[in-house]
Enzyme design. Structure first.
Site, PDB file in Angstrom:
ATOM      1  N   ASP A 118     -24.282 -10.613   8.378  1.00  0.00           N
ATOM      2  CA  ASP A 118     -25.550 -10.081   8.883  1.00  0.00           C
ATOM      3  C   ASP A 118     -25.212  -8.978   9.882  1.00  0.00           C
ATOM      4  O   ASP A 118     -25.412  -9.122  11.086  1.00  0.00           O
ATOM      5  CB  ASP A 118     -26.337 -11.220   9.537  1.00  0.00           C
ATOM      6  N   ASP A 142     -29.453 -11.584  16.734  1.00  0.00           N
ATOM      7  CA  ASP A 142     -30.854 -11.897  17.015  1.00  0.00           C
ATOM      8  C   ASP A 142     -31.183 -13.359  16.730  1.00  0.00           C
ATOM      9  O   ASP A 142     -32.197 -13.871  17.194  1.00  0.00           O
ATOM     10  CB  ASP A 142     -31.783 -11.003  16.193  1.00  0.00           C
ATOM     11  N   THR A 180     -24.598  -4.595  10.971  1.00  0.00           N
ATOM     12  CA  THR A 180     -25.192  -3.274  10.851  1.00  0.00           C
ATOM     13  C   THR A 180     -24.740  -2.650   9.529  1.00  0.00           C
ATOM     14  O   THR A 180     -23.945  -3.225   8.790  1.00  0.00           O
ATOM     15  CB  THR A 180     -24.768  -2.390  12.036  1.00  0.00           C
ATOM     16  N   ASP A 193     -15.065 -10.672  17.971  1.00  0.00           N
ATOM     17  CA  ASP A 193     -14.916  -9.774  16.831  1.00  0.00           C
ATOM     18  C   ASP A 193     -14.917 -10.582  15.537  1.00  0.00           C
ATOM     19  O   ASP A 193     -14.016 -11.397  15.302  1.00  0.00           O
ATOM     20  CB  ASP A 193     -13.609  -9.000  16.996  1.00  0.00           C
ATOM     21  N   GLU A 248     -20.734 -13.055  17.029  1.00  0.00           N
ATOM     22  CA  GLU A 248     -21.418 -11.806  17.384  1.00  0.00           C
ATOM     23  C   GLU A 248     -20.610 -11.079  18.453  1.00  0.00           C
ATOM     24  O   GLU A 248     -20.219 -11.676  19.457  1.00  0.00           O
ATOM     25  CB  GLU A 248     -22.825 -12.113  17.902  1.00  0.00           C
TER      26      GLU A 248
END
Length: 282
Positions: free
Chosen positions: A157, A87, A159, A138, A107
């Site tokens: 950062d 994000d 999940t 990855d 990301e």
């Protein structure tokens, strides 16, 4: 007209409902389900895998604290690695630091990055910073293959430590991070809800202490996250979390911030007794 809601499962037994005023985007990629929608109270929301990840209203409590606590605790952070964070909010905060030379964000899901630029420009503005570099790939592999002693700060950062995300919370990954960090290097992984998932937080503490000599925990307030109180680990190869924070450095930036300040930096490490027992394995 029927009310349309997004139900965010905090646990299998508890959830938060967000009234949706406008659905902006929905797609299942090869990695996860991605949804963007607007709500009357929290503005634009990004949900990943059916779980709220970012909202316009309360994102600063997360992004400012994952970034500025280690950035100010480190005496001179020049190169920073962000794993996840598609994000852009963590990248935005890291690039505020004038001494930064490069921030690399890795990301795995390009759709998160591209759609955050479209629907969450308040967080995604960091992607345009001249000191930032974005790699779609990855994060595990990037850290495994990275040159030793090549970063001052690593921010995970990601999940939560479930499903595929578990690999970012293992001793093997933390060992790779330790190798990649320079002397005085700091690793800060987001570390879940100590209220709802104390066993996850305790597991992170155990795994980090296998690798790092200095491990502390601090918290922040994110109302849309489970329990509203979110945990970060602070694993260091040198600097104490707040013993050597330069107050003048903080003062030079605090006017442009909405959440972090020097008093809060110190206070964030003061844990309630119950939570202290979790992270200290008592």
């Amino acid at each position: 007209m029927a009310k349309v809601v997004f139900r965010d499962p905090l646990t299998p037994y508890t959830s938060i409902e967000h009234t949706i005023s406008e659905y902006l985007f929905s797609q299942e990629t090869e990695f996860q389900q991605i949804d963007f929608f607007r709500t009357p109270e929290f503005g634009t929301v990004l949900a990943l895998g059916g779980v709220v990840n970012v909202t316009e209203r309360d994102e600063v409590g997360y992004h400012e604290m994952i970034a500025h606590v280690p950035m100010f605790a480190h005496p001179a952070p020049k190169r920073v690695l962000i794993i996840g964070g598609g994000d852009g909010g963590t990248l935005r905060e890291v690039t505020r630091h004038p001494g930064l030379e490069e921030a690399v964000l890795v990301e795995i899901d390009e759709v998160v990055v591209e759609k955050s630029k479209e629907f969450l420009p308040v967080t995604a503005c960091g992607f345009d910073h001249p000191k930032s570099r974005t790699i779609i790939g990855d994060g595990l592999a990037y850290v495994r293959d990275a040159e030793a002693a090549s970063f001052d700060v690593i921010l995970v950062d990601s999940t939560d430590p479930v499903d595929a995300g578990v690999e970012l919370f293992t001793p093997a990954f933390y060992r790779d991070c330790h190798r990649v960090l320079r002397p005085n290097g700091i690793l800060v992984p987001q570390s879940d809800s100590v209220l709802y998932y104390p066993e996850r937080v305790a597991g992170i503490a155990r795994n980090l202490r296998e690798i790092f000599a200095s491990v502390d925990f601090y918290t922040t307030h994110v109302p849309t996250y489970p329990g509203g109180l979110w945990t970060f680990a602070f694993a260091s190869k040198g600097p104490h979390p707040f013993a050597h924070v330069d107050a003048l450095r903080v003062q030079s930036m605090v006017a442009e911030l909405d959440y972090y300040n020097l008093d809060l930096h110190r206070a964030a490490f003061a844990l309630p007794t119950r939570y202290r027992r979790v992270v200290e394995q008592l």
